[in-house]
Motif scaffolding. Structure first.
Motif, PDB file in Angstrom:
ATOM      1  N   ARG A 227      44.180  38.334  47.948  1.00 18.57           N
ATOM      2  CA  ARG A 227      45.175  37.494  47.285  1.00 18.57           C
ATOM      3  C   ARG A 227      46.576  38.014  47.569  1.00 18.57           C
ATOM      4  NH1 ARG A 227      43.563  33.550  43.679  1.00 18.57           N
ATOM      5  NH2 ARG A 227      41.325  33.172  43.948  1.00 18.57           N
ATOM      6  N   HIS A 244      47.569  36.345  40.264  1.00 20.00           N
ATOM      7  CA  HIS A 244      47.243  36.332  41.681  1.00 20.00           C
ATOM      8  C   HIS A 244      47.944  35.150  42.356  1.00 20.00           C
ATOM      9  CE1 HIS A 244      44.061  39.171  40.590  1.00 20.00           C
ATOM     10  NE2 HIS A 244      43.677  38.301  39.675  1.00 20.00           N
ATOM     11  N   ARG A 284      40.886  40.439  44.359  1.00 18.87           N
ATOM     12  CA  ARG A 284      40.772  39.959  42.982  1.00 18.87           C
ATOM     13  C   ARG A 284      39.557  40.625  42.351  1.00 18.87           C
ATOM     14  NH1 ARG A 284      40.585  33.623  40.903  1.00 18.87           N
ATOM     15  NH2 ARG A 284      40.501  34.111  38.666  1.00 18.87           N
ATOM     16  N   LEU A 285      39.802  41.488  41.403  1.00 14.00           N
ATOM     17  CA  LEU A 285      38.739  42.274  40.781  1.00 14.00           C
ATOM     18  C   LEU A 285      38.137  41.525  39.607  1.00 14.00           C
ATOM     19  CD1 LEU A 285      40.521  45.753  40.747  1.00 14.00           C
ATOM     20  CD2 LEU A 285      39.116  44.761  42.554  1.00 14.00           C
ATOM     21  N   THR A 286      36.867  41.786  39.355  1.00 14.61           N
ATOM     22  CA  THR A 286      36.149  41.220  38.225  1.00 14.61           C
ATOM     23  C   THR A 286      35.367  42.325  37.529  1.00 14.61           C
ATOM     24  OG1 THR A 286      34.260  40.653  39.638  1.00 14.61           O
ATOM     25  CG2 THR A 286      35.941  38.944  39.293  1.00 14.61           C
ATOM     26  N   HIS A 287      34.991  42.084  36.277  1.00 17.30           N
ATOM     27  CA  HIS A 287      34.246  43.076  35.496  1.00 17.30           C
ATOM     28  C   HIS A 287      32.770  43.036  35.877  1.00 17.30           C
ATOM     29  CE1 HIS A 287      37.874  42.994  32.926  1.00 17.30           C
ATOM     30  NE2 HIS A 287      37.518  44.237  32.633  1.00 17.30           N
ATOM     31  N   HIS A 288      32.490  43.369  37.130  1.00 21.92           N
ATOM     32  CA  HIS A 288      31.114  43.416  37.619  1.00 21.92           C
ATOM     33  C   HIS A 288      30.948  44.664  38.464  1.00 21.92           C
ATOM     34  CE1 HIS A 288      30.111  39.417  36.148  1.00 21.92           C
ATOM     35  NE2 HIS A 288      31.210  38.940  36.732  1.00 21.92           N
ATOM     36  N   TRP A 291      33.429  47.764  38.520  1.00 16.43           N
ATOM     37  CA  TRP A 291      34.451  47.670  37.481  1.00 16.43           C
ATOM     38  C   TRP A 291      33.863  47.217  36.149  1.00 16.43           C
ATOM     39  CZ3 TRP A 291      39.117  49.550  38.892  1.00 16.43           C
ATOM     40  CH2 TRP A 291      39.389  49.631  40.261  1.00 16.43           C
ATOM     41  N   ALA A 292      32.561  47.284  35.986  1.00 17.75           N
ATOM     42  CA  ALA A 292      31.946  46.815  34.747  1.00 17.75           C
ATOM     43  C   ALA A 292      32.325  47.696  33.558  1.00 17.75           C
ATOM     44  CB  ALA A 292      30.427  46.761  34.904  1.00 17.75           C
ATOM     45  N   GLU A 297      42.585  45.433  30.932  1.00 18.17           N
ATOM     46  CA  GLU A 297      42.854  44.511  32.034  1.00 18.17           C
ATOM     47  C   GLU A 297      42.695  45.216  33.370  1.00 18.17           C
ATOM     48  OE1 GLU A 297      46.034  40.914  32.615  1.00 18.17           O
ATOM     49  OE2 GLU A 297      46.837  42.906  32.184  1.00 18.17           O
ATOM     50  N   LEU A 298      42.085  44.528  34.317  1.00 13.42           N
ATOM     51  CA  LEU A 298      41.859  45.117  35.638  1.00 13.42           C
ATOM     52  C   LEU A 298      43.178  45.261  36.385  1.00 13.42           C
ATOM     53  CD1 LEU A 298      38.651  43.179  36.692  1.00 13.42           C
ATOM     54  CD2 LEU A 298      38.813  45.539  35.926  1.00 13.42           C
TER      55      LEU A 298
END
Length: 507
Positions: A227, A244, A284-288, A291-292, A297-298
């Motif tokens: 992004r 983003h 673009r990071l996600t809580h998975h 990064w879980a 905030e990421l």
């Protein structure tokens, strides 16, 4: 001038050998002679027992395996010793570290514990196999020049359940701390540059190691999507500001736009090279997965994306574009050129793995325990470092069919041919210990049978099983007495009476 240089190289090699002898805390002489036998034998190492035929090895053919099984090596002290020697640097004077995982495959060693399914490439295109073995994460320092020498600094075996990214981050942090303690880096020097392949999460490494003076460089897969920076929030607009910007798709040229830096150059191995760089791109990071467990905030991890296209490859294969991600923004043209050139030097670690496996015999012995494998690994890393320090003392003992080379371009195999002539005049170890020394292990009986160990994979702690109850479910054929009785009854019914069958007993 040359005599002073040779004297300095000889002194550094002698100091390393003395410190290496002190790092061997049990079965000292046997382990030290085993290392010298690896360095002085002629040809590839085919067997630990055959090293006893070498003149530097003064013990029986079984002492090598006994030393690896019952000896002791102070690995932390040996790490410090390998870091304290002179290390190579890149063209701009910075330290460039390459990290990669190589596997010691043990597919049929069912009695060896802590085996992990290791990824290996198959014979076909885009095919791979999972083979049980011991994976090792190795960190080396790269250098410039027309050769493939590296400086090994650390090796960590991945245990079942380890997260490779966490192990790599901790390993790089420890290596950087030892480099600073040894005086190889001080405030004001260029940042240390760890280089990794596409199997590593570069943004995550940069985030975890943000407190260190390093810049992370990794290769990214060609199907990634990053992004751009978020556009400014118009005044008076209601709602949450965008985090983003637009997408940057590696496989779609329409989303690239104009690069901030474009460079063309010609290389010796790869021919004309075209380089493009785009600044301030982030994933673009996600809580998975990785990064879980992140609280809050990421983060936004911006960096510089470099696209490299060359005309040819040394192997003759069709070259594909290479995508690189640098954890620093605002790079100049000169810094971009040094960045992709440093990544191309990363392939020297593959030559180091080949030297360790095919010439020094790293994966040759069939060791029963992972602890013995760790000792053998560090013995060979110390041996390879001695070869590197002996380059300034070496002479070209080439075969009649080999081309002559300058001393600076001699390969590790050629240096190894004359290594015995460099160290015979340096007495390092004292007189051999008494065989009845109480420090030795008391003789013990070998077990008649060895327990079998299951092979495991290396899932990340953040990953969960699809069926969480399957891991704790017992096997009916093993633990249910009723099922065992039924199985034995079925086997009895399937047997045919030999006199009635009128034939020979089946095999």
């Amino acid at each position: 001038m040359h005599h002073a240089r040779d004297a300095g190289a000889a002194g550094e090699l002698s100091e390393l050998r003395q410190e290496y002898y002190r790092c061997l805390t049990r079965r000292t002489d046997a382990l030290f002679e085993l290392t010298d036998a690896v360095l002085c034998t002629d040809g590839p190492v085919r067997s630990i027992a055959e090293l006893s035929f070498t003149g530097e090895h003064r013990r029986g053919h079984g002492s090598g395996y006994a030393a690896l099984a019952r000896g002791r090596v102070d690995i932390d002290r040996l790490r410090t010793a390998l870091t304290a020697v002179s290390l190579p640097r890149a063209a701009d004077g910075r330290l460039v570290l390459a990290v990669d995982v190589t596997c010691w495959l043990r597919p049929e060693a069912h009695t060896c514990p802590q085996r992990i399914l290791c990824h290996t490439y198959g014979r076909g295109k885009d095919q791979h196999m999972m083979v049980p073995g011991w994976p090792y994460s190795i960190v080396v320092a790269l250098e410039t020049g027309r050769h493939s020498w590296t400086a090994p600094l650390d090796a960590v075996r991945l245990a079942p359940g380890d997260d490779a990214a966490s192990v790599t981050a901790r390993q790089i942090r420890n290596v950087v701390a030892r480099l600073i303690a040894a005086g190889h880096w001080s405030p004001g020097d260029p940042e240390i540059l760890p280089v990794a392949d596409a199997g590593y999460d570069g943004p995550r490494l940069a985030h975890v190691l943000a407190d260190l003076s390093i810049a992370v460089l990794v290769r990214m897969r060609s199907d990634r999507v990053l992004r751009r920076p978020a556009p400014p929030h118009p005044p008076g607009t209601r709602g949450r500001p965008c985090r983003h910007g637009g997408e940057f798709v590696f496989g779609d040229r329409a989303t690239w736009a104009e690069p901030e830096i474009t460079s063309e150059t010609t290389t010796r191995l790869y021919g004309p090279a075209l380089v493009r760089a785009w600044d301030r791109l982030h994933p673009r990071l996600t809580h998975h997965i990785a990064w879980a467990a992140h609280d809050g905030e990421l983060p936004i991890l911006e960096g510089t994306v470099i696209w490299l296209q060359v005309e040819r490859l040394p192997s003759g294969a069709i070259p594909k574009p290479v995508w690189l991600w640098h954890s620093r923004t605002g790079l100049t043209r000169a810094e971009v050129d040094l960045t992709w050139q440093a990544f191309l030097r990363r392939f020297d670690i593959e030559h180091t793995f080949r030297m360790l496996k095919q010439t020094l015999g790293w994966t040759t012995p069939k060791l029963p325990s992972p602890d013995a494998a760790d000792r053998w690994t560090w013995l060979l890393l110390a041996a390879y470092t001695q070869l590197r320090l002996a380059r300034k003392l070496a002479t070209d003992l080439r075969r009649p069919w080999e081309k002559p080379r300058p001393t600076q371009r001699l390969s590790p195999s050629r240096i190894r041919r004359g290594f015995g002539t460099y160290v015979h005049n340096w007495p390092v170890r004292p007189v051999s210990r008494n065989p009845l020394d109480p420090a030795r292990d008391a003789p013990r009986d070998c077990p008649t049978t060895s327990p079998r160990h299951a092979t495991t994979s290396t899932p990340s702690p953040a990953q969960t099983s699809r069926n969480p109850h399957a891991a704790g479910r017992p096997s009916r054929a093993t633990h249910d007495p009723a099922e065992q009785v039924k199985t034995q009854a079925r086997r009895s019914m399937n047997r045919v009476c030999q006199p009635c069958a009128g034939g020979a007993r089946p095999s």
